[in-house]
Design an enzyme around this catalytic site. Sequence first.
Site, mmCIF file in Angstrom:
data_model
loop_
_atom_site.group_PDB
_atom_site.id
_atom_site.type_symbol
_atom_site.label_atom_id
_atom_site.label_comp_id
_atom_site.label_asym_id
_atom_site.label_seq_id
_atom_site.Cartn_x
_atom_site.Cartn_y
_atom_site.Cartn_z
ATOM 1 N N GLY A 1 0.778 -1.163 -0.103
ATOM 2 C CA GLY A 1 0.129 0.056 0.099
ATOM 3 C C GLY A 1 0.746 1.203 0.019
ATOM 4 O O GLY A 1 1.960 1.343 -0.023
ATOM 5 N N GLY B 1 2.167 4.754 1.540
ATOM 6 C CA GLY B 1 2.662 5.433 2.720
ATOM 7 C C GLY B 1 4.129 4.939 3.084
ATOM 8 O O GLY B 1 4.749 4.015 2.465
ATOM 9 N N SER B 2 4.709 5.384 4.073
ATOM 10 C CA SER B 2 6.065 5.205 4.595
ATOM 11 C C SER B 2 6.325 4.028 4.799
ATOM 12 O O SER B 2 7.431 3.427 4.745
ATOM 13 C CB SER B 2 6.302 6.370 5.677
ATOM 14 O OG SER B 2 6.052 7.676 5.143
ATOM 15 N N GLU C 1 -0.759 -1.569 -6.945
ATOM 16 C CA GLU C 1 -1.438 -0.430 -7.326
ATOM 17 C C GLU C 1 -0.753 0.857 -7.624
ATOM 18 O O GLU C 1 -0.508 1.311 -8.551
ATOM 19 C CB GLU C 1 -2.440 -0.038 -6.054
ATOM 20 C CG GLU C 1 -3.569 0.899 -6.464
ATOM 21 C CD GLU C 1 -4.132 1.213 -5.064
ATOM 22 O OE1 GLU C 1 -5.228 0.435 -4.633
ATOM 23 O OE2 GLU C 1 -4.097 2.081 -4.288
ATOM 24 N N ASN D 1 -7.364 9.706 4.901
ATOM 25 C CA ASN D 1 -7.254 9.696 3.361
ATOM 26 C C ASN D 1 -8.410 9.147 2.634
ATOM 27 O O ASN D 1 -8.738 9.593 1.533
ATOM 28 C CB ASN D 1 -5.869 8.815 2.884
ATOM 29 C CG ASN D 1 -4.680 9.671 3.412
ATOM 30 O OD1 ASN D 1 -4.698 10.981 3.544
ATOM 31 N ND2 ASN D 1 -3.504 8.988 3.688
ATOM 32 N N GLY E 1 -7.100 1.314 -2.275
ATOM 33 C CA GLY E 1 -7.349 -0.045 -2.639
ATOM 34 C C GLY E 1 -7.247 -1.073 -1.463
ATOM 35 O O GLY E 1 -7.191 -2.209 -1.818
#
Length: 493
Positions: free
Chosen positions: A262, A264-265, A287, A377, A381
């Site tokens: 996914g 993000g950090s 994604e 956010n 997905g």
Amino acid sequence: MQDRIRNAAMRDRIVSAAEAAALIQDGMVVGMSGFTRAGEAMAVPLALAERARSHPLKITLMTGASLGHDLDKILAETQVTARRLPFQSDPALRRAINAGEVMFIDQHLSETVEQLRTRQLPAPDIAVIEATAITAEGGIIPTTSVGNSASFAILAKKVIVEINSAHPLSFEGMHDIFIPTYRPNRMPIPVVTPDSRIGLPYIPIPPEKIAAIVMTYKSDSAASIASPDEDTVAIANHLIDFLSHEVKMGRMDNRLVPLQAGIGSIANAVLHGLIESPFHDLRMYSEVLQDSTFDLIDAGKLTFASGSSITLSAAHSRRIMQDFDRYKPHLMLRPQEISNHPEVVRRLGLIAINTALEFDIYGNVNSTHVMGTQMMNGIGGSGDFARNALLSVFVTKSVAKGGAISSVVPMVSHVDHTEHDVDILVTETGLADLRGLAPRERARIIIQNCAHPDWQSSLQDYYDRACAFGGHTPHILEEAFSWHIRLRKTGRM
Ligand code: COA
């Protein structure tokens, strides 16, 4: 110009951004390209916002996912965005959503175009799509994302194309545009490996639908990914140990199964951790392709990555775009309904790694709502993948905001992923393998392995007292949200 607009007759349609934006009227539904800050049209939305400063107008704005270049901020602040779907990640838009000024429809990213095709959502009046080039037949070659662009262009009455000549022409051939047939007699989507090519390298639309072409030159805005730190490295190591165990148990081999990671950090750091792992010949069916995807290719660990967008930090973008031909054979960008399609995710048997804001002692995950009310956010997905993956993993640090918040709570304040969709939870303190466990077994292992030491005994105390009430999933209803309420009142859980 011949290379970018290969149909000579179409060159007459080149106009200024303001002229193209004039096609967008108050109340319209607008479908724009753009997915996690990659491949968005910029000149037309900026011209629209400029016009709205003197002549207010409101639109429903659909995209693939979040937009770069502060476009969501600018369109929210000029009050152009009245409704927004299916995902965003901008602080100014987030504020407007949480103030109730913008109606945000938070959707599974694979679903938006299904709802458009079946007219459950109003079709876009106009699509605004960033392109590398337009073919002689009028086909649109996308840029760094595909997202929902293909279906927006196909379903909209008119299309505005922004040709961005900052992107190399060698992007041509990287995209695979496949649109599923109509239901109920839909044929299977023939993706059987991450590199299956099943569609066209451009978005096919009748050339007469292209109402305006705007020439631009811009780079994608850079991803703001924090570098791996001690905690994210620990999370990656727990996961790698777990995957090594899966290999040892004969459930997969050292190539693992295709990976999804996914945004993000944390997810980026976890993938980064695979560089030093014993695994090899990895494949991604994901994604967003972030920096870590390209670092894994460079390290010779990753052979192929299928996604819907490429979202890079500034340094990676400079390096990768200069040498794009070297990476191209390893990459494919698909429409997000295909990159995230539940049918394909289940068929390929992915390891899906997504991030939680918080999870509870039974394994329910909240990825979207701070304190159960404030949108962060969106689900993106994560739900498409989590429900259908072979292994559904959620990662997070065990505490947030300097330790004031425990990410492991008695009951999540909002549920995005139910306990039924969650196999593995990982924090820097450890990993909980929930497969085949009943709720009471899950609670013990989650508290023991994933909770921060500062909060472990309070969680254990809650669970022990909850058991006195009995039940398959014991809770003290009077206390289930007491941690969140205490945080609201005192600033600490
Ligand atoms: N309560 C309140 N705030 C919390 C929190 C909690 N339990 N846990 C984290 N946060 C805050 C962090 O402090 C940080 O705030 P800041 O921006 O003010 O510093 C913010 O949430 C982001 O957290 P961070 O730890 O930096 O993680 P991230 O960048 O990896 O993002 C999500 C985490 C959950 C917000 C992000 O992954 C997301 O939006 N996920 C949903 C969509 C998705 O999973 N898509 C993937 C499919 S490809």
